[in-house]
Enzyme design. Structure first.
Site, PDB file in Angstrom:
ATOM      1  N   ASP A 107      -7.251  33.018  -9.452  1.00  9.69           N
ATOM      2  CA  ASP A 107      -6.184  32.437 -10.258  1.00  9.69           C
ATOM      3  C   ASP A 107      -6.525  30.948 -10.251  1.00  9.69           C
ATOM      4  O   ASP A 107      -6.272  30.260  -9.263  1.00  9.69           O
ATOM      5  CB  ASP A 107      -4.806  32.688  -9.634  1.00  9.69           C
ATOM      6  CG  ASP A 107      -3.693  32.204 -10.550  1.00  9.69           C
ATOM      7  OD1 ASP A 107      -3.887  31.144 -11.190  1.00  9.69           O
ATOM      8  OD2 ASP A 107      -2.651  32.860 -10.625  1.00  9.69           O
ATOM      9  N   HIS A 108      -7.142  30.467 -11.331  1.00 11.75           N
ATOM     10  CA  HIS A 108      -7.735  29.127 -11.235  1.00 11.75           C
ATOM     11  C   HIS A 108      -6.695  28.025 -11.050  1.00 11.75           C
ATOM     12  O   HIS A 108      -7.038  26.929 -10.635  1.00 11.75           O
ATOM     13  CB  HIS A 108      -8.675  28.841 -12.411  1.00 11.75           C
ATOM     14  CG  HIS A 108      -7.976  28.719 -13.725  1.00 11.75           C
ATOM     15  ND1 HIS A 108      -7.666  29.804 -14.496  1.00 11.75           N
ATOM     16  CD2 HIS A 108      -7.514  27.644 -14.380  1.00 11.75           C
ATOM     17  CE1 HIS A 108      -7.038  29.386 -15.580  1.00 11.75           C
ATOM     18  NE2 HIS A 108      -6.938  28.082 -15.541  1.00 11.75           N
ATOM     19  N   HIS A 146      -0.152  32.592 -13.042  1.00 14.45           N
ATOM     20  CA  HIS A 146      -0.105  31.174 -12.663  1.00 14.45           C
ATOM     21  C   HIS A 146       1.302  30.717 -12.262  1.00 14.45           C
ATOM     22  O   HIS A 146       1.487  30.061 -11.244  1.00 14.45           O
ATOM     23  CB  HIS A 146      -0.607  30.290 -13.812  1.00 14.45           C
ATOM     24  CG  HIS A 146      -1.913  30.739 -14.385  1.00 14.45           C
ATOM     25  ND1 HIS A 146      -2.970  31.128 -13.595  1.00 14.45           N
ATOM     26  CD2 HIS A 146      -2.336  30.879 -15.667  1.00 14.45           C
ATOM     27  CE1 HIS A 146      -3.994  31.471 -14.376  1.00 14.45           C
ATOM     28  NE2 HIS A 146      -3.637  31.335 -15.635  1.00 14.45           N
TER      29      HIS A 146
END
Ligand code: NAD
Length: 490
Positions: free
Chosen positions: A178-179, A241
């Site tokens: 999950d950047h 996110h």
């Protein structure tokens, strides 16, 4: 820097993500010495290509990064190799297996293997199963799997995927990307909270009125229309996110700052997030889709989008945690495309003093004090600001809001690794802190599934917002109903 040793096998090596983000991330790790002599990357995808052509592709992808010494990019690219491979053909895995074994010997990587899946998610399960069946895992070093989003499209499909992965990898071998968790200021939430008595002691429902999280995008769907129209903002941004950011804001202090302890607390936080009934969901969730305007076409007119599309490009919601710390404190979240600006920020709104001694007692509408607001700027600027009340200089006594702020300098920002660089390094180190665990993903899907089901049944009134705005009017009404406003508004 301590060198990480591994053979990285990358599925989807000619893809957009690999070319834009992954090779640059690895190159930066190489420049810093986290990758040195003992690593190799075996790229695979459907295309036929020689090792030399692949090395050229890698060099092209990193050409904008300045070398710290002559020939650095060329030396780096000599660690890259390629085999064409159709992930659906079991016999192709044997070819990869032999090549990985050779590279392991050649580069002295101690049997460490990292498999990175950067391709269409429908293949994730198949690849994992074949890695085990065809014997690609090593017996001596580590075996780790890094997996891109999306992790399923609802709880059931996510569970199915996870069950498939679990046949080959244990939970502590799986790193789900999950950047947002790789972003400097998202990680700073923990430093800010658990490193400062003056913040953490107020971090609860006695002193906080509400928390707002905004992930705002200026662009529309661009080239990802086909994928996006099938997904929508709820799946694309909220389930992953936003849930991860909210979990970090809501969690209790972990026993230690290790991945295991942090995970436990994030999971606990997500467990106490109130799962809505359909009617609660209808009341607490707002969806939007952008219209034409401000020189751009409507979402429905974009290439690859169904002209009747009911896909949401905007979501705003009110979330509630049923626990001792947060009972009664709404978390308002929103995300959308074609909004006024591109930024991510968190606004923590504190309660006002119970009695305002500065207000004129003869004038009931005289409310001089503002709420204290702590803003965490995640991007593009990085830092935080605290709004306080202070006396306005001069005769008499009136107050005004003033700002204490800290913004990272450009040189600080240059020091901060890009999310993919950090996350690659974490995975090579075996550190899970900045990855989503299965339990977190499961709770997030269960929460989101209720909304999705409701929205799939009821036809939306789309389009309903203008490009360049901050979303549909209903988003403002969601807060106005509670007597509140978005801190960031136009
Ligand atoms: P892409 O379509 O550009 O690349 C897909 C890659 O998979 C290509 O290398 C292709 O050759 C290969 N491939 C496809 N079918 C194959 C098969 N049957 N056998 C072997 N190889 C095959 O995709 P992308 O944009 O690079 O995305 C990769 C992953 O990263 C996806 O899970 C995506 O959701 C995720 N992701 C991408 C971005 C982005 O900005 N592109 C951002 C976040 C997450």
């Amino acid at each position: 820097a301590t060198e990480n040793k591994a053979v990285i096998t990358l599925f989807g090596a000619t893809g957009d993500l690999a070319k834009r983000k992954l090779y640059t991330a690895l190159f930066k790790l190489y420049q810093k010495g986290y990758l040195a002599d003992h690593f190799a990357l075996l790229g695979t995808s459907r295309h036929e290509m020689s090792d030399e052509e692949f090395q050229k592709l890698v060099q092209d992808s990193i050409k904008d990064i300045e070398e710290t010494r002559n020939g650095e990019a060329a030396d780096f690219s000599k660690h890259f190799f390629y085999k064409a491979h159709d992930v659906t053909k079991p016999e192709h895995y044997t070819i990869l297996k032999d090549r990985i074994a050779e590279l392991d010997k050649q580069f002295g990587t101690d049997g460490n293997r990292l498999f990175y899946m950067s391709m269409a998610p429908q293949f994730f399960g198949t690849i994992a199963l074949n890695l085990k069946k065809q014997g690609l895992l090593s017996d001596d070093g580590f075996n780790r799997l890094v997996i891109e989003k999306p992790f399923g499209r609802d709880f059931d499909s996510a569970k199915k995927l996870n069950d498939e992965l679990s046949k080959t990898f244990d939970e502590d071998q799986i790193f789900r990307i999950d950047h947002y968790l790789g972003k400097e200021m998202v990680q700073n939430i923990q430093a800010l909270r658990f490193g400062n008595t003056i913040i953490e002691s107020l971090w609860n429902n006695r002193y906080i009125d509400n928390i707002q999280v905004t992930l705002s995008e200026k662009l529309g769907v661009e080239e990802r229309a086909g994928y996006y129209d099938n997904s929508g903002a709820l799946r694309d941004m909220v389930q992953n996110h936003i849930m991860q950011i909210v979990a970090q804001l809501a969690m209790e202090q972990p026993v230690s700052f290790t991945d295991t302890d942090v995970r436990v607390e994030k999971i606990k936080a997500l467990r106490s997030l109130r799962v809505y009934t359909p009617s609660e969901a209808a009341a607490n969730f707002v969806r939007g889709q952008y219209d034409a305007g401000n020189g751009t076409e409507a979402y429905r007119d974009a290439d690859g989008v169904d002209p009747e599309s009911g896909t949401e490009t905007f979501v705003a919601a009110k979330l509630l945690f049923d626990n001792y710390r947060w009972s009664g404190v709404p978390f308002y979240v929103r995300t959308g495309k074609k909004l006024a600006d591109k930024f991510t920020r968190i606004d923590v709104v504190f309660k006002k003093p119970l009695i305002d001694i500065f207000a004129d007692p003869r004038n009931e509408s005289d409310q001089s004090l503002n709420s204290n607001v702590l803003t965490i700027f995640v991007e593009p600027k990085s830092g935080f600001a605290m709004q306080l009340n202070a006396k306005r200089a001069g005769q008499g006594f009136t107050t005004q809001p003033v700002n204490l702020s800290y913004l990272q300098s450009d040189s600080d920002k240059k020091e901060a690794p890009e999310p993919y660089e950090r996350l690659f390094h974490d995975a090579l180190e075996g550190n899970h802190t900045n990855f989503a665990s299965w339990a977190e993903i499961a709770y997030a899907w269960k929460f989101v599934d209720v909304i999705r089901k409701l929205w799939d049944i009821e036809k939306p009134q789309f389009p309903n917002y203008t490009p360049g705005s901050m979303g549909p009017a209903a988003s403002d009404e969601l807060l106005a109903r509670d007597g509140r406003k978005w801190v960031y508004r136009l």
